[in-house]
Each structure stands twice: as C-alpha cells, then as structure tokens.
Design an enzyme around this catalytic site. Structure first.
Site, PDB file in Angstrom:
ATOM      1  N   SER A 226       0.859  -1.199   0.000  1.00 54.03           N
ATOM      2  CA  SER A 226       0.000   0.000   0.000  1.00 54.03           C
ATOM      3  C   SER A 226       0.886   1.237   0.000  1.00 54.03           C
ATOM      4  O   SER A 226       2.036   1.184   0.464  1.00 54.03           O
ATOM      5  CB  SER A 226      -0.872   0.003   1.257  1.00 54.03           C
ATOM      6  OG  SER A 226      -1.480   1.268   1.442  1.00 54.03           O
ATOM      7  N   TYR A 239      -2.165  -1.166  10.427  1.00 60.54           N
ATOM      8  CA  TYR A 239      -2.235  -1.530   9.004  1.00 60.54           C
ATOM      9  C   TYR A 239      -0.974  -1.065   8.268  1.00 60.54           C
ATOM     10  O   TYR A 239      -0.345  -1.830   7.538  1.00 60.54           O
ATOM     11  CB  TYR A 239      -3.477  -0.879   8.401  1.00 60.54           C
ATOM     12  CG  TYR A 239      -3.640  -1.040   6.904  1.00 60.54           C
ATOM     13  CD1 TYR A 239      -4.217  -2.184   6.369  1.00 60.54           C
ATOM     14  CD2 TYR A 239      -3.252  -0.027   6.024  1.00 60.54           C
ATOM     15  CE1 TYR A 239      -4.389  -2.326   4.999  1.00 60.54           C
ATOM     16  CE2 TYR A 239      -3.419  -0.163   4.658  1.00 60.54           C
ATOM     17  CZ  TYR A 239      -3.996  -1.313   4.148  1.00 60.54           C
ATOM     18  OH  TYR A 239      -4.160  -1.443   2.781  1.00 60.54           O
TER      19      TYR A 239
HETATM   20  P1  NAD Z   1     -11.398  -6.213  -0.521  1.00 58.63           P
HETATM   21  O1  NAD Z   1     -12.146  -6.108   0.764  1.00 58.63           O
HETATM   22  O2  NAD Z   1     -12.196  -6.344  -1.747  1.00 58.63           O
HETATM   23  O3  NAD Z   1     -10.385  -7.423  -0.452  1.00 58.63           O
HETATM   24  C1  NAD Z   1      -9.746  -7.816   0.735  1.00 58.63           C
HETATM   25  C2  NAD Z   1      -9.955  -9.301   0.889  1.00 58.63           C
HETATM   26  O4  NAD Z   1      -9.170  -9.775   1.974  1.00 58.63           O
HETATM   27  C3  NAD Z   1     -11.384  -9.681   1.246  1.00 58.63           C
HETATM   28  O5  NAD Z   1     -12.177  -9.852   0.086  1.00 58.63           O
HETATM   29  C4  NAD Z   1     -11.199 -10.982   2.005  1.00 58.63           C
HETATM   30  O6  NAD Z   1     -11.451 -12.076   1.159  1.00 58.63           O
HETATM   31  C5  NAD Z   1      -9.728 -10.986   2.380  1.00 58.63           C
HETATM   32  N1  NAD Z   1      -9.548 -11.173   3.819  1.00 58.63           N
HETATM   33  C6  NAD Z   1      -9.519 -10.247   4.785  1.00 58.63           C
HETATM   34  N2  NAD Z   1      -9.339 -10.841   5.983  1.00 58.63           N
HETATM   35  C7  NAD Z   1      -9.235 -12.169   5.742  1.00 58.63           C
HETATM   36  C8  NAD Z   1      -9.037 -13.314   6.557  1.00 58.63           C
HETATM   37  N3  NAD Z   1      -8.880 -13.218   7.886  1.00 58.63           N
HETATM   38  N4  NAD Z   1      -9.006 -14.530   5.959  1.00 58.63           N
HETATM   39  C9  NAD Z   1      -9.166 -14.665   4.626  1.00 58.63           C
HETATM   40  N5  NAD Z   1      -9.332 -13.618   3.808  1.00 58.63           N
HETATM   41  C10 NAD Z   1      -9.372 -12.392   4.360  1.00 58.63           C
HETATM   42  O7  NAD Z   1     -10.463  -4.945  -0.575  1.00 58.63           O
HETATM   43  P2  NAD Z   1      -9.179  -4.582  -1.478  1.00 58.63           P
HETATM   44  O8  NAD Z   1      -9.017  -3.133  -1.300  1.00 58.63           O
HETATM   45  O9  NAD Z   1      -9.290  -5.141  -2.819  1.00 58.63           O
HETATM   46  O10 NAD Z   1      -7.987  -5.280  -0.690  1.00 58.63           O
HETATM   47  C11 NAD Z   1      -7.020  -6.067  -1.314  1.00 58.63           C
HETATM   48  C12 NAD Z   1      -5.643  -5.670  -0.834  1.00 58.63           C
HETATM   49  O11 NAD Z   1      -5.368  -4.358  -1.294  1.00 58.63           O
HETATM   50  C13 NAD Z   1      -5.482  -5.620   0.687  1.00 58.63           C
HETATM   51  O12 NAD Z   1      -4.230  -6.185   1.036  1.00 58.63           O
HETATM   52  C14 NAD Z   1      -5.464  -4.138   0.974  1.00 58.63           C
HETATM   53  O13 NAD Z   1      -4.749  -3.844   2.141  1.00 58.63           O
HETATM   54  C15 NAD Z   1      -4.766  -3.644  -0.263  1.00 58.63           C
HETATM   55  N6  NAD Z   1      -4.911  -2.203  -0.515  1.00 58.63           N
HETATM   56  C16 NAD Z   1      -6.137  -1.682  -0.767  1.00 58.63           C
HETATM   57  C17 NAD Z   1      -6.235  -0.329  -1.003  1.00 58.63           C
HETATM   58  C18 NAD Z   1      -7.566   0.316  -1.269  1.00 58.63           C
HETATM   59  O14 NAD Z   1      -7.650   1.526  -1.275  1.00 58.63           O
HETATM   60  N7  NAD Z   1      -8.611  -0.439  -1.520  1.00 58.63           N
HETATM   61  C19 NAD Z   1      -5.101   0.485  -0.995  1.00 58.63           C
HETATM   62  C20 NAD Z   1      -3.869  -0.087  -0.751  1.00 58.63           C
HETATM   63  C21 NAD Z   1      -3.791  -1.441  -0.512  1.00 58.63           C
END
Ligand code: NAD
Ligand code: MG
Length: 334
Positions: A226, A239
């Site tokens: 991130s 985080y």
């Molecule tokens: P999202 O909620 O669609 O995806 C996150 C997924 O993590 C969930 O769908 C879930 O399946 C999984 N998850 C969470 N806790 C879990 C657990 N205990 N066991 C199994 N699965 C689990 O959201 P996203 O934004 O697509 O997130 C994906 C990645 O992107 C994450 O690592 C997040 O930190 C990172 N990220 C997101 C952003 C943003 O702005 N959305 C920015 C930077 C990084």
C-alpha cells in the site's frame, strides 16, 4: 526534443489523423505506411475522468463487506478486460480473490489463459460465486477455497489444495488484507493489532513458505502492499506497519529467490474503491470524499490495477524482481 519523444509524438499524430479520417495529413507525415495505417488501435482514455469522482454516497457494511452491495459497484474489469494469452496455461492462487483488487487480478488472469484458485472468507460466498462464474466464462478452471488466513493451518492447506486441484502452482498473489481505522494507538486493542498482523503479514510468510517448494522456475509471488507503507495515514497505524513489513519482506525474499528462479514483487495501491474501505477501513467522511485528496482527485477502480498484476506474473517481467509498483493517482511509492 529527444529523438524518442519526437518519434512518439509524430506517431501519435499519425494515429489521431487516421482516426479522424485525415488521411492526407497522415500520409504527409511520411510515417503513415504499413501496419500503423491498418491496425485497429485502442481508444484514448482521459485518466482524470475515466471513473467516478467523489463525492461517493454514504454507505457502510459489516466487515468484510461485499463488492456486490456497494454503490457504485466497483469496476473489476468484468466487461472491459481483454486478454491476449499472456498467462496461457499458468496456475494461480489469489487470496482475497472474491472482491476488489484480487477479483480484478482473478478476472484478468483467467482471460489471459490461467487457471485460478481464489481464497476468501466464508461470509464472502456471494462475491466469490460471481468470480468463479467469470473465470469459467473465460474457459478456465476455477477453484474456490474459503477459509480464514489468520489460521496458520488454513494458509498451509490452502496452498496444498490450490496446487493439487489446479495441477500445479506458478503464481501466488498474496492480496488479502485487513484495515480498521482508529484515531489513536490507545484505541487499538491487542486483539486488533494481532489480527491485522496475522491477516496481512503472517499469512504472506505462511503462504510463501508453503508455495515456494511447489513452484517451478519462472514462478512469481506478488504481494499487495500500500502507499501506507511509504506515507502512513495517522488513522491506520497497525495496518501501515504491516504494509511496511510486506515491502521489506518482498525485497528480501526476492534476493533469496533469484537462485530458485522465482520473482517476488509487490504492488502499492493508493485509494481504490473496494469493500475493505466501506467495512471499517475508513471514516464515513473519508468514504464520502474517497480519492479526492489525490492529485487526480478521484479513487482508483480495481480494473485499473489488473494490468500490473498481469505484468508481474508474466514471463515478460523476467528481469523485474524485488520491486514495488505504485498506482495512486499522482502520488507514489517512496
Ligand atoms: P477487498 O475487501 O475487496 O479485499 C480484501 C480481501 O481480503 C477480502 O475480500 C477478504 O477475502 C480478504 N480477507 C480479509 N481478511 C481475511 C481473513 N482473515 N481470511 C481470509 N481472507 C481475508 O479490498 P481490497 O481493497 O481489494 O484489498 C485487497 C488488498 O489491497 C489488501 O491487502 C489491501 O490492504 C490492499 N490495498 C487496498 C487499497 C484500497 O484503497 N482499496 C489500498 C492499498 C492497498
Ligand atoms: Mg471481499
């Protein structure tokens, strides 16, 4: 003007001219003959206005949230991503593949010719079913492996099952993540701290350790970090610490894995419109203006990250390892 810039700008003139039917101007440039004249070309996209801009409607869901219930629905490339065989025959495991960034990667991988296993929480079955259907529509094998990544045993068995059900494992995308905002360190419970670390960084360790002995030379590990690894938000202390750890982990592991022929990289997204954000990841105020503080003034959509995950997994990235790719609408990594 450097020569390469000069070339690309005159080539652009040619392509624009053809698009507008200005054949005379194109021919006059002297560069209009051959493939460029006849090949179909991709539409130009104005990045600033390609996707919804804030304000976003007020909304919140209980964790972990469903993409299918968000307004507007995130764009994961369902109707737009077109493959060209860049991952033909590959076997990929993607955690958090039900929604958001992981779903965009799953759709793109399948359309690029890969068989895909997705991992997700049991509560996310409705989102996961849509992804499984999309992978199958692309003519590829889909394997759904729900479970909780905070559990070490699940992490290990997940990799083993993906490997046996796909008939191999070439690509591991460790993408699942947990994000809960808290104003102060004094509000972060020991339990929250532990869960964030278990989900975001311990799972990367367990998954990598289980996958590496099963992966062939040419395999790839991709972790989702991130921008918070580099410019941490004050309300995302635990985080951000895990995301910094992911960056260091990837850079160290990449060096180790050179001798095994496995490349290891990370992606560092800025604000992307996903369920993570509206299920406790951000304050309501931040959701309302989500992405508004970036230079581009809007949030990213998961579809905009898929090509990065494809590149890092593909053989075309054979010299790329130990890197962190940013996509943050104008700010960056570092
Ligand atoms: P999202 O909620 O669609 O995806 C996150 C997924 O993590 C969930 O769908 C879930 O399946 C999984 N998850 C969470 N806790 C879990 C657990 N205990 N066991 C199994 N699965 C689990 O959201 P996203 O934004 O697509 O997130 C994906 C990645 O992107 C994450 O690592 C997040 O930190 C990172 N990220 C997101 C952003 C943003 O702005 N959305 C920015 C930077 C990084
Ligand atoms: Mg989800």
């Amino acid at each position: 003007m450097p020569d390469d810039m000069h070339h690309s700008s005159s080539r652009r003139t040619v392509l624009t001219g053809v698009a507008a039917g200005l054949v005379t101007a194109a021919a006059a440039s002297g560069r209009a003959q051959g493939a460029e004249m006849t090949a179909p070309h991709a539409a130009l996209v104005d990045p600033e206005n390609a996707y919804p801009r804030p304000p976003f409607p007020e909304q919140s869901q209980p964790w972990p949230g469903l993409a299918g219930k968000m307004t507007p629905r995130p764009d994961h490339g369902e109707t737009s991503y077109r493959g060209s065989g860049r991952l033909a025959g590959r076997k990929a495991l993607i955690t958090g593949g039900d929604s958001g960034i992981g779903r965009a990667a799953a759709i793109a991988y399948a359309r690029e010719g890969a068989d895909v296993a997705i991992a997700y929480l049991p509560q996310e079955e409705p989102d996961a079913r849509e992804v499984v259907a999309l992978i199958r529509e692309a003519g590829r094998k889909a394997v759904a492996l729900p479970g909780d990544l905070r559990d070490r045993k699940y992490c290990t068995s997940l990799v083993e099952r993906a490997h046996s059900e796909l008939g191999g494992l070439d690509i591991l995308v460790s993408n699942a993540g947990r994000q809960r905002h808290q104003d102060s360190i004094l509000d972060i419970s020991d339990e929250q701290f532990d869960e964030t670390f278990r989900t975001n960084i311990y799972s990367l360790f367990y998954l990598s350790k289980a996958a590496i002995p099963l992966m062939p030379r040419g395999g790839a590990i991709i972790a989702t970090a991130s921008v918070n690894a580099f410019n941490p938000s004050e309300i995302l202390l635990d985080y951000s610490a895990t995301k910094g750890a992911i960056v260091a982990f990837v850079k160290s592991l990449a060096k180790q894995m050179v001798q095994r022929g496995i490349r290891v990289n990370a992606v560092a997204p800025g604000p992307f419109w996903t369920a993570l954000q509206i299920s406790g990841g951000q304050t309501e105020e931040n959701i309302h203006n989500f992405g508004g503080n970036t230079p581009m003034g809007r949030a990213g959509q998961p579809a905009e990250l898929a090509p990065v995950y494809v590149l890092l997994a593909s053989a075309e990235a054979s010299y790329i390892t130990g890197q962190v790719y940013g996509a943050a609408g104008g700010t960056g990594v570092g």
